[in-house]
Design a protein around this motif. Structure first.
Motif, PDB file in Angstrom:
ATOM      1  N   SER A 890       0.835  -1.216   0.000  1.00 57.46           N
ATOM      2  CA  SER A 890       0.000   0.000   0.000  1.00 57.46           C
ATOM      3  C   SER A 890       0.856   1.246   0.000  1.00 57.46           C
ATOM      4  CB  SER A 890      -0.921  -0.027   1.228  1.00 57.46           C
ATOM      5  OG  SER A 890      -0.135  -0.140   2.414  1.00 57.46           O
ATOM      6  N   SER A 891       2.032   1.115   0.563  1.00 52.93           N
ATOM      7  CA  SER A 891       2.952   2.246   0.587  1.00 52.93           C
ATOM      8  C   SER A 891       3.965   2.077  -0.528  1.00 52.93           C
ATOM      9  CB  SER A 891       3.672   2.309   1.937  1.00 52.93           C
ATOM     10  OG  SER A 891       4.689   3.299   1.908  1.00 52.93           O
ATOM     11  N   THR A 892       4.285   3.204  -1.125  1.00 54.87           N
ATOM     12  CA  THR A 892       5.248   3.118  -2.231  1.00 54.87           C
ATOM     13  C   THR A 892       6.648   2.826  -1.734  1.00 54.87           C
ATOM     14  OG1 THR A 892       5.540   5.516  -2.100  1.00 54.87           O
ATOM     15  CG2 THR A 892       3.904   4.689  -3.671  1.00 54.87           C
ATOM     16  N   ARG A 893       6.877   3.049  -0.430  1.00 60.68           N
ATOM     17  CA  ARG A 893       8.198   2.773   0.103  1.00 60.68           C
ATOM     18  C   ARG A 893       8.355   1.328   0.553  1.00 60.68           C
ATOM     19  NH1 ARG A 893      10.185   7.994   3.548  1.00 60.68           N
ATOM     20  NH2 ARG A 893       9.747   9.594   1.927  1.00 60.68           N
ATOM     21  N   GLN A 894       7.320   0.564   0.519  1.00 58.91           N
ATOM     22  CA  GLN A 894       7.385  -0.836   0.956  1.00 58.91           C
ATOM     23  C   GLN A 894       6.913  -1.761  -0.154  1.00 58.91           C
ATOM     24  OE1 GLN A 894       5.002  -0.893   4.539  1.00 58.91           O
ATOM     25  NE2 GLN A 894       6.841  -0.676   5.855  1.00 58.91           N
ATOM     26  N   CYS A 895       7.144  -3.032   0.065  1.00 66.42           N
ATOM     27  CA  CYS A 895       6.660  -4.069  -0.856  1.00 66.42           C
ATOM     28  C   CYS A 895       6.498  -5.356  -0.074  1.00 66.42           C
ATOM     29  CB  CYS A 895       7.614  -4.245  -2.017  1.00 66.42           C
ATOM     30  SG  CYS A 895       9.225  -4.929  -1.514  1.00 66.42           S
ATOM     31  N   GLN A 932       6.256  -8.130   4.619  1.00 69.91           N
ATOM     32  CA  GLN A 932       6.225  -6.737   4.193  1.00 69.91           C
ATOM     33  C   GLN A 932       7.505  -6.064   4.665  1.00 69.91           C
ATOM     34  OE1 GLN A 932       2.633  -4.647   5.150  1.00 69.91           O
ATOM     35  NE2 GLN A 932       3.471  -2.648   4.636  1.00 69.91           N
ATOM     36  N   ASP A 934      10.595  -2.785   3.800  1.00 70.97           N
ATOM     37  CA  ASP A 934      10.940  -1.561   3.100  1.00 70.97           C
ATOM     38  C   ASP A 934      11.764  -1.905   1.876  1.00 70.97           C
ATOM     39  OD1 ASP A 934       9.671  -0.113   5.034  1.00 70.97           O
ATOM     40  OD2 ASP A 934      11.498   0.133   6.250  1.00 70.97           O
TER      41      ASP A 934
END
Length: 1003
Positions: A890-895, A932, A934
């Motif tokens: 959901s965050s662009t800094r994480q995957c 999940q 960073d």
């Protein structure tokens, strides 16, 4: 005449015979003290002339020999000197009467006599008498020699009167017929007026006058009379007296040619100053004689003495005279003595073969029934004469016959000591020495069979003497030196006899001193057993001392400031040939290996076998061994403990075989091979012993450095598992353990290890130091096995496709396969990646733990020891990541990181992460877990110029980058696994502790 004089020589014909005897009871010591002083006056010069008178003294002379005085005047007793003790005046008449009785024994031939009285003082002793001399004691008798000179002058006066009386040609008087004792009965009834009889009388009288002239010092006149006598006696075939005339002619010629005498040192005539005749002095000048003792220019001398025989003619006349004597059975003694005289002359002329012919003739001359003592004397003299002419073996033969005669069965009390002494004198003739060193050089000399017989006789004689130590020494010598010549049965017999002797008197290495000054050296048994090779052994690898390099360099630099010096190069080479390049340690057991061989046909028992050393105090630990019959080379290890430091030299070994103790030196062993016998002993060091609870490994590790690993242990772990290894350190030496350093080395492996395989903290262990002898310290080592958990080389390739920069991360493993076919993934290009794998494949890791320790005096000198522990780890596979992919978060800094995890064990296990996510996997099950995280940005990792410069190779630089990225990923994920069913495990020597296997996965 029945008693031969074996000491006769040709020059005795010019001597006057004087008998010196005691009257009454005189101690032997006092008698021979005066007798020696009398014998010192053996020649005097006659007043107002150049003649010299020679005297021959005897303290015992058979009266029956005196009856042959007319035949040869030197056999006639012309003087009598008696010695007596008399301490009171009342004993004097009886003493003087005994003197007269003594004179009557030789009365018919005596010219004069003297009586020396010791101990009598007073009125009788003060009377002036010519025939009696009084002395208060044996010390206060300074005028003995002067009295003897006066006595000899009186003998000369009588001799000269007799010579003049017999030499005067009285044609009107009837010449008496001189006879020998056995002839008197043969001349009864002969016609005394016949021409034949008169010539016989004239010839014999001429010969008699020649004897008197020779005794009176008139050599030339004696030669004339002898020649005239020979012509007269030859014409009437008077062979016995013809032989005597020829012998007289030979004697006079010998005296002329050989003024030094023919009887050796005892018979040599020593001319003193002005007493030397002018003619003899001229011949006896330095350089006037050849090596044969003959004047080189004899023509002048013989011209002045026309009647003198040449050296060659002397021997011919001796042969002729002896042939005449041999015609008469009663002249055996005369014939024997003539042979002896001829041999002495031939010995000076160095004509040994002709001399041996005379001696051979003397051997077969048949005398009357000799006593045992006379036989011993006869054989002894024959031996000396054979020795004189250089026939050493023949001399030894007759000496041995004399020895056997000393113990003949007919003797009531056999003389074993005399027998032993004579046997010892035969040894040189048979090339036999009693020093065993003489038999270790070159080939054997002499006849072994004869030598063994002689040694057996020495053994028997020494036993009968009651000296068992001598018997043991001679029997040991026989066994040592004659071993190669003994048959198998003889070896058994000799060793059995030796054991019987040594049971009462063990054999030692002490020299045995004999009464005659001879010393028997010890006989070490270097052939029982035979030693072929000696090697000094290094200490075991775990006990070998090492020198600290800095100290080693300092010591080497102090030896010499030069790299090479030609002056000491040769000495260094010799040192290297003997000195060993390793060290022994004070107080530690050291070993020397011998290769031995048993030459005996039966089992050889060697007792008390140990080392002989020098230079360092050394405690030898004796060993006992039993060698089979005629064994091949057999290894024997001798041990000992050096008690002090320094340079020790192994000189040899000692044994006890058949009851004989032997010190065998390496220098005396022929054909021995040795790599050196000198080694340095350094100060004492502690001894460390390590032990663990792990089982010993069947795999012996061989480090590439060549170091030996003393102990090998093994353990089996899962990939990712950690375990503690507790090691006991025990000081089993005698010195405190003061210093300890621990290092490890992983042996070459194809597997890639992550993190520290072995780790420890030494501070806790060092806190227990110094470790005293007998004390134990513990040391803990953490074993962490972390290998690659991926099963595919390009496993992270998909991460790059998902836009996550993880390129270059090292995920390589031999388990390169896809567990399941990828749906959307790209095919794996490398062929080896598509090969089917086996998840149960076990991997092996090997490492060596090195314990460097020191203490005690050795530590002060800069020495230490190394002890190595080999660790064999079998790694079983635990979990695998079969696929790695990502999904956007959901965050662009994480995957979301998707991992396909496969459980390759036979147990149920859990996989957890740092975010406390837990995944349960059954045996052989594969599941996907999502984490999940960073996003990673590896491009921002700085690269220092130093790193670039250090890794100039691009491959090495890339490898370094991948290592750093892997550590970054590992720190953020923190993935661990645990087998649920394992709650306990054995992790060391102590009590069991919980086994908590963990795995740190490096994506």
């Amino acid at each position: 005449m029945s008693v031969p004089d074996y000491m006769q020589c040709a020059e005795d014909h010019q001597t006057l015979l004087v008998v010196v005897q005691p009257v009454g009871i005189v101690s032997e010591e006092n008698f021979f003290r005066i007798y020696k002083r009398i014998c010192s006056v053996s020649q005097i010069s006659v007043r107002d002339s150049q003649r010299v008178l020679y005297i021959r003294y005897r303290h015992h002379y058979p009266p029956e020999n005196n009856e042959w005085g007319d035949f040869q005047t030197h056999r006639k007793v012309v003087g009598l000197i008696t010695i007596t003790d008399c301490f009171s005046a009342k004993d004097w008449p009886q003493t003087f009467e005994k003197f007269h009785v003594q004179k009557e024994i030789y009365g018919s031939t005596l010219y004069d006599s003297r009586l020396f009285v010791f101990g009598l003082q007073g009125e009788i002793a003060e009377q002036a008498r010519t025939d009696v001399a009084f002395y208060p004691n044996y010390e206060d008798c300074q005028t003995v020699e002067k009295r003897i000179e006066d006595f000899i002058e009186s003998l000369f006066i009588v001799l000269e009167s007799k010579r003049l009386d017999r030499a005067t040609d009285k044609s009107g008087d009837k010449i008496p017929l001189l006879c020998v004792p056995f002839e008197k009965k043969d001349f009864v009834g002969l016609d005394t007026d016949s021409r034949h009889y008169k010539k016989r009388c004239q010839g014999r009288m001429r010969k008699h006058v020649g004897d008197l002239c020779l005794q009176a010092g008139m050599l030339q006149d004696s030669l004339v009379h002898y020649h005239m006598s020979v012509e007269l006696l030859r014409s009437v075939n008077d062979f016995l007296w013809l032989g005597a005339a020829l012998e007289g002619l030979c004697s006079a010629s010998v005296i002329y040619h050989y003024p030094g005498g023919t009887g050796g040192k005892s018979g040599a005539r020593r001319f003193q100053g002005s007493t030397l005749p002018a003619e003899a002095a001229n011949r006896h000048r330095p350089g006037a004689l050849t090596t044969n003792g003959i004047n080189p220019d004899t023509s002048t001398e013989i011209g002045r003495a026309k009647n003198c025989l040449s050296p060659e003619d002397i021997i011919d006349k001796y042969k002729e005279a002896i042939s005449y004597y041999s015609k008469y059975k009663n002249a055996g003694v005369i014939e024997l003595e003539a042979c002896i005289k001829a041999v002495r002359v031939l010995a000076i002329q160095k004509r040994s073969m002709e001399a041996s012919e005379f001696l051979q003739n003397a051997v077969y001359i048949n005398l009357r029934q000799l006593s045992e003592e006379e036989k011993i004397q006869r054989y002894s003299i024959l031996s000396e004469l054979y020795e004189l002419i250089g026939f050493h073996r023949k001399s030894a033969f007759f000496k041995r016959v004399a020895a056997m005669q000393c113990v003949a069965p007919s003797i009531a009390e056999p003389g074993w000591r005399a027998c032993y002494k004579l046997l010892l004198e035969t040894l040189p003739g048979y090339s036999l020495s009693l020093d065993p060193k003489d038999f270790s050089r070159g080939t054997h000399r002499g006849w072994a069979a004869v030598q063994m017989r002689l040694l057996h006789e020495l053994v028997y004689a020494s036993r009968r003497m009651g000296n068992p130590a001598l018997s043991v020494r001679h029997l040991s010598f026989l066994l040592q030196t004659m071993l190669d010549f003994l048959s198998d049965q003889e070896k058994k017999d000799v060793t059995q006899s030796l054991e019987n002797y040594t049971s009462k008197c063990p054999g030692t290495m002490e020299p045995i001193a004999l009464p005659g000054g001879l010393t028997l050296p010890p006989v070490p048994f270097t052939k029982l057993p035979i030693v072929r090779h000696v090697k000094l052994l290094n200490l075991p690898a775990s006990l070998r001392p090492h020198k600290v390099k800095s100290l080693l360099g300092q010591n080497m630099s102090t030896k010499s400031p030069f790299i090479y010096s030609p002056i000491i190069a040769h000495n260094r080479g010799e040192e290297r040939s003997k000195k060993i390049d390793f060290q022994w340690v004070q107080g530690d057991v050291c070993e020397v290996q011998l290769m031995v061989y048993n030459p005996m046909p039966f089992e050889l028992r060697v007792e008390n076998m140990g080392l002989l050393t020098s230079g360092v105090e050394f405690e030898s630990l004796p060993a006992a061994l039993s060698l089979p019959a005629e064994s091949g080379l057999y290894p024997v290890t001798l041990v000992g403990v050096p008690q002090t430091t320094g340079t020790i030299t192994v000189n040899g070994y000692h044994t006890t075989v058949f009851g004989v103790f032997s010190d065998c030196l390496l220098d005396n062993l022929p054909g021995i091979k040795t790599s050196g016998s000198t080694v340095e002993v350094i100060p004492a060091l502690p001894r460390l012993q390590i032990s663990t609870s792990l089982p010993r490994s069947a795999h012996s590790l061989q480090p590439s450095s060549g170091d030996e690993v003393s102990t090998n242990v093994s353990v089996q772990l899962y990939n990712g598992e950690s375990q503690q290894l507790i090691i006991k350190l025990e000081n089993i030496g005698m010195e405190p353990l003061e210093k300890l350093e621990v290092t490890s080395k992983v042996l070459t492996t194809k597997e890639k290890l992550y993190g520290d395989f072995l780790s420890w903290k030494l501070e806790e262990t060092l806190a227990q130091f110094p470790l005293l002898p007998g004390k134990v310290a513990t040391f803990t080592i953490n074993i962490k096995v972390k290998l690659d958990f991926s099963c595919q080389e390009n496993l992270l390739q998909d991460l790059s496709d998902d836009g996550i920069s993880v390129s270059g991360f090292p995920l390589s493993s031999p388990f390169r396969q896809v567990v399941r076919p990828r749906v959307e993934g790209k095919p794996v290009n490398p062929p080896e990646s598509s090969k089917a794998g086996d998840y149960s494949h076990m991997k092996t890791l090997e490492a060596v733990l090195n314990f460097k320790y020191s203490g005690g005096p050795g530590h002060t000198e800069g020495y230490y020891r190394n002890l190595s522990l080999g660790l064999h780890v079998e790694v079983e596979p635990s979990v695998f990541f079969t696929r790695v992919s990502t999904l956007p978060a959901s965050s662009t800094r994480q995957c979301h990181l998707l991992l396909d995890v496969f459980n390759s064990t036979e147990h149920e296990l859990t996989v957890s992460t740092r975010s406390s996510e837990v995944l349960i996997l059954h045996a052989g099950e594969c599941q996907r877990m999502a984490i999940q995280v960073d996003k990673f940005n590896f491009e921002s990792f700085p690269e220092s110029p130093g790193e670039k410069g250090q890794f100039a190779n691009p491959k090495q630089l890339e490898e370094e980058r991948r290592e750093a990225r892997g550590l970054e990923i590992h720190s953020k994920l923190g993935i661990r696994w645990r087998i649920i069913s394992f709650s306990w495990g054995h992790l060391g020597l102590g009590a069991p502790s919980p086994r908590v296997p963990t795995s740190k996965r490096d994506p």
